[in-house]
Design an enzyme around this catalytic site. Structure first.
Site, PDB file in Angstrom:
ATOM      1  N   ASP A  97       0.582  -0.922   0.119  1.00  0.00           N
ATOM      2  CA  ASP A  97      -0.197  -0.292  -0.303  1.00  0.00           C
ATOM      3  C   ASP A  97       0.836   1.080  -0.158  1.00  0.00           C
ATOM      4  O   ASP A  97       0.786   2.103  -0.699  1.00  0.00           O
ATOM      5  CB  ASP A  97      -0.670  -0.032   1.511  1.00  0.00           C
ATOM      6  CG  ASP A  97      -0.281  -0.236   2.307  1.00  0.00           C
ATOM      7  OD1 ASP A  97       1.162  -0.729   2.794  1.00  0.00           O
ATOM      8  OD2 ASP A  97      -1.269  -0.278   3.474  1.00  0.00           O
ATOM      9  N   ASP A 100       6.884   3.652   3.785  1.00  0.00           N
ATOM     10  CA  ASP A 100       7.382   5.034   4.998  1.00  0.00           C
ATOM     11  C   ASP A 100       8.599   5.186   4.974  1.00  0.00           C
ATOM     12  O   ASP A 100       9.167   5.841   4.365  1.00  0.00           O
ATOM     13  CB  ASP A 100       5.782   4.566   6.052  1.00  0.00           C
ATOM     14  CG  ASP A 100       6.080   5.554   6.718  1.00  0.00           C
ATOM     15  OD1 ASP A 100       5.682   6.637   6.282  1.00  0.00           O
ATOM     16  OD2 ASP A 100       5.522   6.243   7.869  1.00  0.00           O
ATOM     17  N   VAL A 150      -3.252   9.107   5.171  1.00  0.00           N
ATOM     18  CA  VAL A 150      -4.039   8.759   4.569  1.00  0.00           C
ATOM     19  C   VAL A 150      -4.741   7.214   4.370  1.00  0.00           C
ATOM     20  O   VAL A 150      -4.499   6.816   5.562  1.00  0.00           O
ATOM     21  CB  VAL A 150      -3.107   8.124   2.855  1.00  0.00           C
ATOM     22  CG1 VAL A 150      -3.124   9.888   2.269  1.00  0.00           C
ATOM     23  CG2 VAL A 150      -2.438   7.242   3.177  1.00  0.00           C
ATOM     24  N   ARG A 162     -10.736   1.451   5.962  1.00  0.00           N
ATOM     25  CA  ARG A 162     -10.146   0.483   4.680  1.00  0.00           C
ATOM     26  C   ARG A 162     -11.270   0.344   3.303  1.00  0.00           C
ATOM     27  O   ARG A 162     -11.159   0.438   2.081  1.00  0.00           O
ATOM     28  CB  ARG A 162     -10.186  -1.004   4.541  1.00  0.00           C
ATOM     29  CG  ARG A 162      -8.738  -1.251   5.707  1.00  0.00           C
ATOM     30  CD  ARG A 162      -8.540  -2.542   5.745  1.00  0.00           C
ATOM     31  NE  ARG A 162      -7.868  -2.746   7.645  1.00  0.00           N
ATOM     32  CZ  ARG A 162      -6.005  -2.640   7.630  1.00  0.00           C
ATOM     33  NH1 ARG A 162      -5.610  -2.277   6.549  1.00  0.00           N
ATOM     34  NH2 ARG A 162      -5.967  -3.445   8.441  1.00  0.00           N
TER      35      ARG A 162
HETATM   36  P1  IMP Z   1       7.332   1.216   7.223  1.00  0.00           P
HETATM   37  O1  IMP Z   1       7.592   0.106   7.211  1.00  0.00           O
HETATM   38  O2  IMP Z   1       7.408   2.260   7.830  1.00  0.00           O
HETATM   39  O3  IMP Z   1       7.491   1.339   5.615  1.00  0.00           O
HETATM   40  O4  IMP Z   1       5.050   1.299   6.826  1.00  0.00           O
HETATM   41  C1  IMP Z   1       4.769   0.238   6.012  1.00  0.00           C
HETATM   42  C2  IMP Z   1       2.960   0.425   6.817  1.00  0.00           C
HETATM   43  O5  IMP Z   1       2.821   0.864   8.091  1.00  0.00           O
HETATM   44  C3  IMP Z   1       2.398   0.137   5.541  1.00  0.00           C
HETATM   45  O6  IMP Z   1       2.173  -0.705   4.925  1.00  0.00           O
HETATM   46  C4  IMP Z   1       1.154   0.604   6.073  1.00  0.00           C
HETATM   47  O7  IMP Z   1       0.280  -0.194   6.404  1.00  0.00           O
HETATM   48  C5  IMP Z   1       1.924   1.456   7.432  1.00  0.00           C
HETATM   49  N1  IMP Z   1       1.144   2.441   7.674  1.00  0.00           N
HETATM   50  C6  IMP Z   1       2.422   4.224   6.506  1.00  0.00           C
HETATM   51  N2  IMP Z   1       1.579   5.606   6.642  1.00  0.00           N
HETATM   52  C7  IMP Z   1       0.695   4.788   6.237  1.00  0.00           C
HETATM   53  C8  IMP Z   1      -1.053   5.607   6.153  1.00  0.00           C
HETATM   54  O8  IMP Z   1      -1.424   7.205   6.406  1.00  0.00           O
HETATM   55  N3  IMP Z   1      -2.266   5.397   6.648  1.00  0.00           N
HETATM   56  C9  IMP Z   1      -2.114   3.866   6.558  1.00  0.00           C
HETATM   57  N4  IMP Z   1      -1.418   3.151   6.761  1.00  0.00           N
HETATM   58  C10 IMP Z   1      -0.312   3.695   6.353  1.00  0.00           C
HETATM   59 MG    MG Z   2      -2.509  -0.562   9.104  1.00  0.00          MG
END
Ligand code: IMP
Ligand code: MG
Length: 189
Positions: A97, A100, A150, A162
């Site tokens: 999705d 981050d 988001v 969702r």
């Molecule tokens: P990362 O490991 O920090 O890159 O996190 C990624 C995961 O955090 C994604 O797969 C999402 O499930 C969740 N996530 C990060 N930002 C958002 C957001 O703005 N809305 C919803 N889920 C998010």
């Molecule tokens: Mg989540």
């Protein structure tokens, strides 16, 4: 008394999301004419995956993986639902999705490489580059976004929202303060 709410804004409408799936689908199908294994990260990628996979007129297998963050600052990741398919020797595209910090994607790519995949690449609907902690290569990117939360089109806050058809930007504090009222607002009712 509740605090004044921040405005909610549409980031991408259903039609724009469909256009992203068409564009990325056409890139993936020209890169993998002989087929690909798509590994989707649960749960946020489900709507994107459903649109993307229908843009892939190539041999295509699907699998799902669920991870959970834990520990101080939730910087460690463990597998909650593992792959069912054997990916050894296969070309794998992971579907997410949003990227981050990059921790999740890094973990995913490493896990799939360890399972002996012939190649790995990442496809993310959204890329929030400003919060990256680990450098990651995302071969297929839907849209780069700012540092805003988001929801919708599969993405949640505390497992809600969702099922909104489009992607919306909203303040997590507002979403948590009045979840039902915010759902109505995000639906434009
Ligand atoms: P990362 O490991 O920090 O890159 O996190 C990624 C995961 O955090 C994604 O797969 C999402 O499930 C969740 N996530 C990060 N930002 C958002 C957001 O703005 N809305 C919803 N889920 C998010
Ligand atoms: Mg989540």
């Amino acid at each position: 008394m509740s605090q004044p709410q921040q405005p909610v804004a549409t980031l991408l409408e259903a039609e724009e999301l469909a256009a992203i799936a068409r564009r990325l689908g056409s890139e993936i199908r020209s890169d993998y004419p002989d087929g690909v294994v798509l590994v989707a990260l649960l749960k946020g990628s489900i709507c994107f995956l459903a649109d993307l996979v229908r843009q892939l007129p190539i041999p295509c297998e699907l699998d799902f993986l669920a991870l959970s963050a834990y520990g101080d600052g939730r910087t460690r990741v463990r597998v909650v639902k593992d792959l069912d398919l054997e990916v050894s020797g296969r070309d794998v595209v992971v579907v997410l999705d949003i990227v981050d910090t990059g921790l999740t994607l890094t973990y995913l790519l490493r896990l799939i490489a360890l399972r002996g995949a012939r190649s790995t690449a990442a496809c993310a609907l959204l890329d929030r580059q400003s919060r990256r902690l680990l450098p990651v290569e995302i071969r297929y990117v839907g849209q780069v976004i700012n540092d805003e939360h988001v929801v919708g089109y599969g993405l949640d806050l505390d497992e809600r929202y969702r099922n909104l058809p489009g992607l919306q930007v909203a303040d997590p504090a507002d979403l948590r303060a009045e979840p039902s009222a915010m759902f109505e607002r995000l639906l434009g009712r």
